[in-house]
Structures are given as C-alpha cells and as structure tokens.
Design an enzyme around this catalytic site. Structure first.
Site, PDB file in Angstrom:
ATOM      1  N   GLU A 177       0.845  -1.186   0.000  1.00 50.69           N
ATOM      2  CA  GLU A 177       0.000   0.000   0.000  1.00 50.69           C
ATOM      3  C   GLU A 177       0.889   1.248   0.000  1.00 50.69           C
ATOM      4  OE1 GLU A 177      -3.077   0.402   2.917  1.00 50.69           O
ATOM      5  OE2 GLU A 177      -3.433  -1.759   2.966  1.00 50.69           O
TER       6      GLU A 177
ATOM      7  N   ASP B 129      -6.604   7.781   9.479  1.00 51.92           N
ATOM      8  CA  ASP B 129      -5.229   7.552   9.908  1.00 51.92           C
ATOM      9  C   ASP B 129      -4.988   8.007  11.339  1.00 51.92           C
ATOM     10  OD1 ASP B 129      -4.588   6.557   7.410  1.00 51.92           O
ATOM     11  OD2 ASP B 129      -4.043   8.531   6.625  1.00 51.92           O
TER      12      ASP B 129
END
Length: 261
Positions: free
Chosen positions: A48, A59
């Site tokens: 990724e 995040d």
C-alpha cells in the site's frame, strides 16, 4: 476478474499474505523505490502506497505525521505517479488515499497516467460503498481494483453486500477507530474475521493496530493475512530502511512457516 484480484487469490492458495503500508515521500520521494524494494525483498505480497493528504480521517497520529512530513517536502500525487512511471515494482502497488486527491487529479487522467505503472488497486476510506459508481466505470476500464473495508460494526447483511463485488482483497478492520499501534482487540474479533473469510470469495486481510508477530500469528489463524502500517512507518522514520527490513522479515516469518506447514 481484475489483475490484482487474480494475483492475490492465487498467492493466497499457497501462503498467507502480507501487505505493508508506507507513506509516499515521508522520507523524501527519492527514497520510495528503495523502500518498495526492501518490502518486497522481505516478504511483501503487495504494498500500500499512502498518498499524503491534509485531512486523513482514517489515519492515526503516526501516519498523519508521516503525511505532514511528505506534504512539507512538497510531495504530490502527480509527483508520486511520475516517479512510479519510471520504476518497476517487484510486487503490485495499491494507492491508499482520500477521495479529494483522486477526484482533484481527475479520474480519467489518473487511469491514463497509471496505465504503465504497477499500481493495480485503490483503497479510498472516505468513499462510501453507495458512491463507488463515481469511480468504478473508470477503474473497471483501466483494470484498477477498488478494495473494500469492512468494519467491526458491520452486520452480516452489510458484510455480504460489501463482499458481493469485492476486488483485490477485503480489508477487515480490527478496531473501532483510526490506524495505529497499541490497540486493544475485542474478545470476539477472531470469530468476526473468520466469518468474513468464510463468506468471501477473495482474500481477507486484517488491518489497523497490527504491529507485532503475535498479532500476525493470531490473524493468520482466522483470515488470509495482514496489513501492517503504523509500525512500519514509524520504524522507517526512526531507524531507516535496513532496520525496517529486519522488522518486516520478522513479521513475515510466521506467514512463511504457515505456508510451509
């Protein structure tokens, strides 16, 4: 079936999958090829690639800070793609980023510019399943997979809906909240992951909070592999590529042993 789905499904027949996450440009964009090669050498099935964004809602603090470092270095999606156009990755790459970045770039331009790169899929956490048709026509034509995320709170009916058209791999979120290390897993998590894996026709990987060998071994038992992000991002920042390679190798060892048994 798209290229990424076929590749990962075939890999999963023989071994558990390991997909690391790194933030493009956190150590400078010129470091990205070495980081990708290091991860592939130490057992990554696919990688990724985080696209830095100013408001990364999924995040945790480690990846947020990495994104801010990349933005401070003037890293943009266009610059990332230009670099990847000149680089042959040993494994498929998956862009992990937010809708605004990709829509601002232009989906048609995005697909065209990625045609000669190893980017084969996307994870877009802030794109709801109900709005996937905003990108799917372009992605389908370009052989780009749109990977789904399934949360802990998803009921069985919703899980089945998400799995029906799933591509690449299924990202099974292991915690309620953002990415990061040091999370507490709920008691019935293993059963939840096993259920998704049983229902899914493509590989299911556990992610969010996965940072230790014991986590990898645990999730290896109930699904097809893991995604590791924050631990790798932090180690790259603190200790560099060589030590991060050692970390990744230590995390992939259980996967290699499981596939050999």
């Amino acid at each position: 079936m798209k290229t990424l789905t076929t590749y990962l499904s075939k890999k999963a027949e023989k071994q558990k999958l390991f997909v690391p996450y790194i933030m493009a440009g956190a150590q400078g964009l010129d470091a990205l090829p070495d980081e990708i090669n290091m991860l592939a050498k130490n057992g990554a099935t696919a990688i990724e690639i985080g696209v830095p964004f100013s408001d990364p809602v999924a995040d945790g603090p480690i990846i947020q800070e990495a994104g801010l470092r990349a933005l401070a270095k003037k890293v943009t999606l266009k610059k990332i793609i230009q670099l990847l156009q000149q680089f042959d990755s040993p494994v498929p790459l998956i862009f992990m980023g937010y809708s605004n970045s990709f829509f601002h770039y232009g989906l048609k331009n995005l697909a065209e510019d990625l045609a000669n790169t190893d980017v084969k899929g996307f994870i877009i956490p802030d794109l709801p399943y109900e709005h996937r048709d905003l990108v799917l026509p372009t992605f389908d034509e370009a052989d780009l997979a749109l990977l789904p995320l399934i949360s802990l709170t998803s009921p069985l009916e919703r899980i089945r809906t998400l799995l029906a058209e799933a591509e690449g791999f299924v990202y099974a979120v292991t915690i309620n909240g953002t990415t990061g290390t040091g999370k507490n897993y709920r008691e019935n998590l293993d059963e939840h992951l096993a259920l998704i894996t049983e229902e899914s026709k493509i590989p299911v990987l556990a992610g969010f909070g996965v940072s230790e060998r014991t986590h990898v071994e645990r999730f290896n038992d109930c699904c097809d592999g893991v995604v590791v992000g924050s631990k790798i991002v932090q180690t790259l920042q603190d200790k560099g590529v060589k030590e991060t390679g050692k970390l990744v190798n230590s995390l992939t060892n259980p996967l290699k042993q499981a596939s050999a048994s």
